[in-house]
Design a protein around this motif. Structure first.
Motif, PDB file in Angstrom:
ATOM      1  N   THR A   1       0.838  -1.198   0.000  1.00 49.18           N
ATOM      2  CA  THR A   1       0.000   0.000   0.000  1.00 49.18           C
ATOM      3  C   THR A   1       0.871   1.246   0.000  1.00 49.18           C
ATOM      4  O   THR A   1       1.854   1.327   0.737  1.00 49.18           O
ATOM      5  N   LEU A   2       0.498   2.218  -0.829  1.00 50.34           N
ATOM      6  CA  LEU A   2       1.129   3.532  -0.840  1.00 50.34           C
ATOM      7  C   LEU A   2       0.043   4.593  -0.729  1.00 50.34           C
ATOM      8  O   LEU A   2      -1.064   4.419  -1.253  1.00 50.34           O
ATOM      9  N   LYS A   3       0.377   5.693  -0.051  1.00 52.17           N
ATOM     10  CA  LYS A   3      -0.594   6.766   0.146  1.00 52.17           C
ATOM     11  C   LYS A   3       0.026   8.096  -0.268  1.00 52.17           C
ATOM     12  O   LYS A   3       1.154   8.408   0.104  1.00 52.17           O
ATOM     13  N   LEU A   4      -0.736   8.865  -1.051  1.00 52.30           N
ATOM     14  CA  LEU A   4      -0.279  10.148  -1.553  1.00 52.30           C
ATOM     15  C   LEU A   4      -1.197  11.254  -1.049  1.00 52.30           C
ATOM     16  O   LEU A   4      -2.428  11.167  -1.186  1.00 52.30           O
ATOM     17  N   GLY A   5      -0.591  12.298  -0.482  1.00 50.55           N
ATOM     18  CA  GLY A   5      -1.365  13.417   0.024  1.00 50.55           C
ATOM     19  C   GLY A   5      -1.968  13.149   1.381  1.00 50.55           C
ATOM     20  O   GLY A   5      -1.995  12.008   1.856  1.00 50.55           O
ATOM     21  N   ARG A   6      -2.461  14.203   2.006  1.00 48.10           N
ATOM     22  CA  ARG A   6      -3.088  14.104   3.331  1.00 48.10           C
ATOM     23  C   ARG A   6      -4.599  14.234   3.190  1.00 48.10           C
ATOM     24  O   ARG A   6      -5.087  15.119   2.503  1.00 48.10           O
ATOM     25  N   ARG A   7      -5.310  13.363   3.883  1.00 48.27           N
ATOM     26  CA  ARG A   7      -6.781  13.424   3.862  1.00 48.27           C
ATOM     27  C   ARG A   7      -7.264  14.711   4.503  1.00 48.27           C
ATOM     28  O   ARG A   7      -8.220  15.331   4.032  1.00 48.27           O
ATOM     29  N   VAL A   8      -6.613  15.111   5.582  1.00 49.35           N
ATOM     30  CA  VAL A   8      -6.943  16.355   6.279  1.00 49.35           C
ATOM     31  C   VAL A   8      -5.708  17.239   6.273  1.00 49.35           C
ATOM     32  O   VAL A   8      -4.613  16.786   6.636  1.00 49.35           O
ATOM     33  N   GLU A   9      -5.856  18.459   5.867  1.00 46.48           N
ATOM     34  CA  GLU A   9      -4.729  19.379   5.756  1.00 46.48           C
ATOM     35  C   GLU A   9      -3.966  19.487   7.077  1.00 46.48           C
ATOM     36  O   GLU A   9      -4.535  19.697   8.134  1.00 46.48           O
ATOM     37  N   GLY A  10      -2.653  19.291   6.999  1.00 46.92           N
ATOM     38  CA  GLY A  10      -1.803  19.441   8.179  1.00 46.92           C
ATOM     39  C   GLY A  10      -1.759  18.239   9.089  1.00 46.92           C
ATOM     40  O   GLY A  10      -1.055  18.264  10.100  1.00 46.92           O
ATOM     41  N   GLN A  11      -2.469  17.163   8.759  1.00 46.77           N
ATOM     42  CA  GLN A  11      -2.490  15.987   9.622  1.00 46.77           C
ATOM     43  C   GLN A  11      -1.916  14.775   8.888  1.00 46.77           C
ATOM     44  O   GLN A  11      -2.319  14.466   7.770  1.00 46.77           O
TER      45      GLN A  11
ATOM     46  N   GLN B   1      -9.604   7.287   5.304  1.00 44.20           N
ATOM     47  CA  GLN B   1      -8.523   7.532   6.255  1.00 44.20           C
ATOM     48  C   GLN B   1      -7.275   8.011   5.512  1.00 44.20           C
ATOM     49  O   GLN B   1      -6.985   7.557   4.414  1.00 44.20           O
ATOM     50  N   ASP B   2      -6.578   8.924   6.126  1.00 45.27           N
ATOM     51  CA  ASP B   2      -5.164   9.237   5.881  1.00 45.27           C
ATOM     52  C   ASP B   2      -4.812  10.025   4.628  1.00 45.27           C
ATOM     53  O   ASP B   2      -4.033  10.968   4.714  1.00 45.27           O
ATOM     54  N   ALA B   3      -5.305   9.661   3.453  1.00 41.75           N
ATOM     55  CA  ALA B   3      -4.710  10.154   2.216  1.00 41.75           C
ATOM     56  C   ALA B   3      -5.746  10.736   1.262  1.00 41.75           C
ATOM     57  O   ALA B   3      -6.955  10.585   1.441  1.00 41.75           O
ATOM     58  N   LYS B   4      -5.234  11.412   0.227  1.00 41.31           N
ATOM     59  CA  LYS B   4      -6.085  11.829  -0.882  1.00 41.31           C
ATOM     60  C   LYS B   4      -6.203  10.712  -1.914  1.00 41.31           C
ATOM     61  O   LYS B   4      -7.224  10.583  -2.586  1.00 41.31           O
ATOM     62  N   LEU B   5      -5.130   9.924  -2.032  1.00 43.41           N
ATOM     63  CA  LEU B   5      -5.126   8.816  -2.979  1.00 43.41           C
ATOM     64  C   LEU B   5      -4.377   7.648  -2.357  1.00 43.41           C
ATOM     65  O   LEU B   5      -3.271   7.817  -1.848  1.00 43.41           O
TER      66      LEU B   5
END
Length: 247
Positions: free
Chosen positions: A134-144, A236-240
């Motif tokens: 699994t890889l995650k790109l970007g933050r789901r919530v800004e600054g977190q 959770q966690d990411a934008k993508l």
């Protein structure tokens, strides 16, 4: 469940899958495990072997939403709308990871993070055992949280039920998942599934039962015996979120 030519192509894809594969260990396809720059995460360990019989026996089970070829009749309206924002998730997620200092790591992933890398034909992975990460790109919530996360390799499986449903499961590792793959276009299948609640949980909720764990994404073939599951705007966690799957 109504059968389609896409589902019955599995007999042919099983034979073709044995003909060769892209190496998952090339520089363009592998990178070191990374979190935030200040976190000092050590280099990723070597990919584990596929799940042992003991791991497979202990893998979570759950009821998947079978019985139809129409994913739109299964996914909620809110989840279905996320696929309409897939291009936005790609653009913002990758840009945020690169801006946060992970441009080199992202670039090294090659076709895995190319939005246009999907290839037509042989869309369905043949039933059997796979390796996945699994890889995650970007933050789901800004600054977190982290702008880029790469988890260790884990075990995945693809199974076909007697009724003809194709099920993808991440059987080991963090944030395990399970769901059905539905026909969609000549370059993608649609995944509708859920996440397990934690390491100790050995069942998955049914889709729609626990909305915070529901998932919708697209499965694309990006090489010979190489696929990716793309989850835009995960809960959770990411934008993508990407799940790389190799044989």
């Amino acid at each position: 469940m109504r059968r389609t030519p896409l589902l019955f192509a599995l007999a042919a894809t099983t034979a073709l899958a044995a003909c060769g594969e892209n190496s998952p260990n090339s520089a363009a396809e592998m990178s070191s495990a990374v979190s935030e720059p200040a976190a000092g995460v050590p280099a990723r360990a070597a990919p584990p072997a596929r799940a042992t019989p003991e791991q497979q026996a202990a893998a979570p089970t759950g009821v998947a939403q079978g019985g139809t070829d129409a994913w739109r009749s299964v996914a909620t309206a809110g989840d279905a709308s996320l696929l309409g924002r897939l291009d936005q998730a790609w653009r913002l997620g990758r840009a945020e990871a690169e801006t946060a200092g992970f441009a080199r790591q992202v670039e090294a992933l090659g076709p895995l993070v190319d939005p246009n890398a999907a290839q037509p034909g042989r869309l369905q992975p043949a039933p059997g055992a796979y390796r996945c990460r699994t890889l995650k790109l970007g933050r789901r919530v800004e600054g977190q949280g982290a702008a880029y996360v790469e988890q260790p390799w884990a075990a995945c499986s693809v199974e076909m039920t007697p009724g003809g449903d194709l099920i993808l499961t991440k059987t080991t590792g963090a944030q395990r998942m399970r769901g059905l793959l539905y026909p969609d276009t000549d370059r993608r299948l649609v995944y509708v599934g859920t996440q397990a609640g934690g390491e100790a949980e050995n069942t998955f909720p049914a889709y729609g039962e626990t909305p915070s764990r529901d998932q919708v994404g697209v499965l694309e073939r990006i090489g010979q015996n190489r696929w990716r599951l793309v989850l835009p705007w995960p809960k959770q966690d990411a934008k993508l979120e990407l799940l790389e799957i190799v044989r």
